[in-house]
Design an enzyme around this catalytic site. Sequence first.
Site, PDB file in Angstrom:
ATOM      1  N   ASP A 186       4.098 -31.076  14.991  1.00  0.00           N
ATOM      2  CA  ASP A 186       5.525 -31.384  15.018  1.00  0.00           C
ATOM      3  C   ASP A 186       6.163 -31.296  16.396  1.00  0.00           C
ATOM      4  O   ASP A 186       7.368 -31.513  16.536  1.00  0.00           O
ATOM      5  CB  ASP A 186       6.292 -30.506  14.029  1.00  0.00           C
ATOM      6  N   ASP A 190       2.258 -25.192  17.388  1.00  0.00           N
ATOM      7  CA  ASP A 190       3.316 -25.795  16.578  1.00  0.00           C
ATOM      8  C   ASP A 190       4.605 -25.794  17.400  1.00  0.00           C
ATOM      9  O   ASP A 190       4.812 -24.935  18.252  1.00  0.00           O
ATOM     10  CB  ASP A 190       3.486 -24.967  15.309  1.00  0.00           C
ATOM     11  N   HIS A 206       7.448 -24.920  16.520  1.00  0.00           N
ATOM     12  CA  HIS A 206       8.228 -23.736  16.172  1.00  0.00           C
ATOM     13  C   HIS A 206       7.404 -22.470  16.451  1.00  0.00           C
ATOM     14  O   HIS A 206       6.205 -22.443  16.183  1.00  0.00           O
ATOM     15  CB  HIS A 206       8.620 -23.745  14.688  1.00  0.00           C
ATOM     16  N   HIS A 208       5.319 -18.864   9.618  1.00  0.00           N
ATOM     17  CA  HIS A 208       6.631 -18.206   9.555  1.00  0.00           C
ATOM     18  C   HIS A 208       6.679 -17.100   8.491  1.00  0.00           C
ATOM     19  O   HIS A 208       7.711 -16.437   8.349  1.00  0.00           O
ATOM     20  CB  HIS A 208       7.738 -19.216   9.257  1.00  0.00           C
TER      21      HIS A 208
END
Length: 348
Positions: free
Chosen positions: A290, A201, A203, A166
Site C-alpha cells: 500500500d 507497509d 502504515h 496493527h
Amino acid sequence: MRLFFSPEQLAHRPTQYGVHGRLIKPLENPERGETLIASLGQLGLVAELPAPIARETVTGVHADHYVGFLETAFERFQALPNAGPEVLPNVHPYYSGATQLGARPRPRTTGILGQAGWYIGDLSCAMTAGSFRAALASAASAAAAAQAVLDGETSAYALCRPPGHHAYPDRANGFCFLNNAAIAAQQLRQRYERVAIIDFDTHHGDGTQAIFYSRDDVFVGSTHTDPSAYYPHFFGYAEERGAGAGEGFNLNLPLAPGAGDAAFVAAVEKLAGAATRFGAEALVVSAGWDAHRDDPLSKLDVTTAAYPLVGRLLGGLNLPTVIVQEGGYSLAAVAEAAPAFVAAFQEG
C-alpha cells in the site's frame, strides 16, 4: 518458496469501515486474497492449506482474555436490542491513548459494549459472524509458513488476510485482529536466538512494535509514512527505540508524504543493515503493497519498480525468511507488486 492460505480467511466480510466521518465499504476485503492467489500463481506458487493453529500459539503473543473476546464478540453483540450487522465500538476508555505498549489487564466492564471499546481500537475492525474464524485461519497461515522454515525451507509466504501488524497484544486495530508477523516471529524463536521483523507497509506496524518493544531477542524495523498526520497517528516515530531490555532493538524510519522509490528502497536498505548488525538468524517480512502510488490509502509516490529492488535486497540477506502479507488495497497494484517482489526475492 511455499505459499500458505486457507479459504476460511475469506469468511471475514465486513460491510462497514469508518473513515473521515463516514461509514463506507471496507478496502480490506476478500478480493485481496483472491487477487494475490492468482498473481503469485503466475510464479508457480500454489497455495497450501495450513494446519489448524493451536490456541497456545496465538496466546504466545496475545492475551488469552482478548482471544476469548474475539471468539464470542459477534454472538454477544447480536444479543443486544436493535443490534447492527457487525460489532463496532461506540465508546473507548478515556486513557486508551496512553503510551504503554504491553498487554492491559482484563477490563472491569463485563458488557459487550464496554468490552468492544476496550478490545477494538477503531472503526476499521467491524466484526462479522466469520471474522474470528478468518483471523484464526490467517494466523494459521503465518504459523504454517514459520513451521515450514523451521522444517528446512529457505522461505515461505503466508498470504495473511485479514492482515495483522496493527493488532496489539490485547486490541484489534487497522483491519487487524491477530498479529500474524508476531506469531511467526515467536514461532521462529523456537530455534533461532535472534529474529528480525522488517515491515515496509505504508502504515507503521504499531501492534508488532508493542508486542516486542521490551524484548531484546526480536528486532522490529519499519519504514512507513510519517504518522504525525497519518494512521496509526500515535506510534511510529523515529525516537521510539524500545524500552528496558528492548532498548535499541526497535527502529522506525518514517517517510515524508510524497517520498518515492529512492527514499523507500534506501529506508529498507537501512533496516536490512540494522537487522544484520543485530545478528538476526531468521527474518520475518511484513509485506504491504500500500505504499504504491496507486493505492487508495497511499500518500507516497512509490512505483511497482521499487518492489523488486526491495525483494532482491531482502533476499540477499540469505536468512530463513517468512513473508507475511499485510496491506495493499489497489488490486491492480497488488497484482503487479507482489509477484515482482517475490520473483526478485528468490533471485536475491
